[in-house]
Design a protein around this motif. Structure first.
Motif, PDB file in Angstrom:
ATOM      1  N   ALA A 174       0.830  -1.248  -0.077  1.00  0.00           N
ATOM      2  CA  ALA A 174      -0.120   0.162   0.046  1.00  0.00           C
ATOM      3  C   ALA A 174       0.894   1.341  -0.040  1.00  0.00           C
ATOM      4  CB  ALA A 174      -0.908  -0.025   1.245  1.00  0.00           C
ATOM      5  N   GLY A 175       0.571   2.101  -0.856  1.00  0.00           N
ATOM      6  CA  GLY A 175       1.226   3.469  -1.089  1.00  0.00           C
ATOM      7  C   GLY A 175       2.565   3.300  -1.833  1.00  0.00           C
ATOM      8  N   GLU A 176       2.843   2.149  -2.493  1.00  0.00           N
ATOM      9  CA  GLU A 176       4.101   2.159  -3.090  1.00  0.00           C
ATOM     10  C   GLU A 176       3.649   1.599  -4.480  1.00  0.00           C
ATOM     11  OE1 GLU A 176       7.070  -0.912  -1.752  1.00  0.00           O
ATOM     12  OE2 GLU A 176       6.236  -0.510   0.420  1.00  0.00           O
ATOM     13  N   ASP A 177       4.513   1.845  -5.560  1.00  0.00           N
ATOM     14  CA  ASP A 177       4.318   1.809  -6.825  1.00  0.00           C
ATOM     15  C   ASP A 177       4.202   0.330  -7.328  1.00  0.00           C
ATOM     16  OD1 ASP A 177       4.202   1.676  -9.571  1.00  0.00           O
ATOM     17  OD2 ASP A 177       6.669   1.984  -9.812  1.00  0.00           O
ATOM     18  N   ILE A 178       3.105  -0.374  -7.727  1.00  0.00           N
ATOM     19  CA  ILE A 178       3.072  -1.753  -8.083  1.00  0.00           C
ATOM     20  C   ILE A 178       3.005  -1.821  -9.713  1.00  0.00           C
ATOM     21  CG2 ILE A 178       2.184  -2.450  -6.018  1.00  0.00           C
ATOM     22  CD1 ILE A 178      -0.408  -2.445  -6.804  1.00  0.00           C
ATOM     23  N   GLU A 234     -10.775   3.114 -13.520  1.00  0.00           N
ATOM     24  CA  GLU A 234     -10.355   4.414 -13.218  1.00  0.00           C
ATOM     25  C   GLU A 234     -10.350   4.984 -11.914  1.00  0.00           C
ATOM     26  OE1 GLU A 234      -8.362   6.790 -15.510  1.00  0.00           O
ATOM     27  OE2 GLU A 234      -7.966   4.518 -16.643  1.00  0.00           O
ATOM     28  N   LYS A 235     -11.284   4.891 -11.189  1.00  0.00           N
ATOM     29  CA  LYS A 235     -11.705   5.275  -9.891  1.00  0.00           C
ATOM     30  C   LYS A 235     -10.485   4.909  -8.658  1.00  0.00           C
ATOM     31  CE  LYS A 235     -14.876   2.062  -7.585  1.00  0.00           C
ATOM     32  NZ  LYS A 235     -15.925   1.360  -8.011  1.00  0.00           N
ATOM     33  N   ASN A 236      -9.763   3.942  -9.145  1.00  0.00           N
ATOM     34  CA  ASN A 236      -8.821   3.202  -8.270  1.00  0.00           C
ATOM     35  C   ASN A 236      -7.406   4.055  -8.612  1.00  0.00           C
ATOM     36  OD1 ASN A 236     -10.507   1.654  -6.681  1.00  0.00           O
ATOM     37  ND2 ASN A 236     -10.102   0.097  -8.513  1.00  0.00           N
ATOM     38  N   CYS A 237      -7.326   4.787  -9.843  1.00  0.00           N
ATOM     39  CA  CYS A 237      -6.059   5.459 -10.002  1.00  0.00           C
ATOM     40  C   CYS A 237      -5.761   6.661  -9.274  1.00  0.00           C
ATOM     41  CB  CYS A 237      -6.152   5.822 -11.425  1.00  0.00           C
ATOM     42  SG  CYS A 237      -4.499   6.665 -12.052  1.00  0.00           S
ATOM     43  N   VAL A 238      -4.868   6.644  -8.397  1.00  0.00           N
ATOM     44  CA  VAL A 238      -4.470   7.775  -7.315  1.00  0.00           C
ATOM     45  C   VAL A 238      -3.411   8.632  -8.046  1.00  0.00           C
ATOM     46  CG1 VAL A 238      -5.124   6.556  -5.588  1.00  0.00           C
ATOM     47  CG2 VAL A 238      -2.669   6.415  -6.119  1.00  0.00           C
TER      48      VAL A 238
END
Length: 180
Positions: free
Chosen positions: A17-21, A76-80
């Motif tokens: 969480a919070g990292e680039d995956i 798209e709604k999950n893209c931060v």
């Protein structure tokens, strides 16, 4: 299917969480990367940290829920945010106060977007003309499009180090009587 926070399918997602995956996914297809299962010889999802939500199991099972329309990584709604292809540093010098600030910016950002973030440093940022080498910059364009090139690769090639040179932008106060 309602997934609770204790679900095993969330463990890999919560672990990072919070990292680039983005490395979990194929750049072209935007699907989970795949590999060949050495036992079966079948192409299966490559999930080194464990299977996660919306990834099918390796074996056929009747318990896998397929009642979702779009996997979460394509919704798209999950893209931060969008990961920059090349973050770079610039220095912004206020010619009125002689203050300078180093900013890390995305190479894809326009100067208007950079200026918007600069408002946190200077509430009157919109009252300044932004220049490079005494030439006004087009705020609708990126640094590269304004001929403010990223020379970090060249600096590294010459073994000078990319931190030795940071492009400087000068901002000149317009005295337009704006109010912060």
């Amino acid at each position: 299917v309602i997934i609770t926070s204790g679900s095993i399918l969330l463990k890999p997602i919560l672990r990072f969480a919070g990292e680039d995956i983005s490395h979990w996914f194929d750049e072209k297809t935007m699907e989970v990367k795949t590999c060949e299962d050495p036992k079966s010889g079948i192409t299966v999802p490559y999930v080194p940290y464990g299977r996660f939500l919306h990834v099918p199991p390796n074996e056929p099972v009747t318990s896998w829920a397929t009642d979702f329309v779009t996997p979460w990584w394509q919704d798209e709604k999950n893209c931060v945010g969008i990961l920059s292809k090349k973050p770079r540093k610039i220095r912004v010098v206020n010619t009125l106060t002689s203050q300078d600030h180093e900013l890390e910016v995305a190479s894809e950002e326009t100067l208007l977007e950079i200026q918007k973030r600069y408002f946190a440093i200077n509430k009157h940022a919109g009252s300044y003309t932004w220049k490079r080498l005494k030439k006004p910059l087009n705020m609708q364009k990126t640094l590269e499009e304004n001929h403010v090139f990223d020379e970090s690769e060249e600096m590294n090639r010459l073994r000078i180090g990319e931190k030795t040179y940071t492009p400087t932008l000068h901002i000149y106060f317009n005295d337009d009587l704006s109010v912060a």
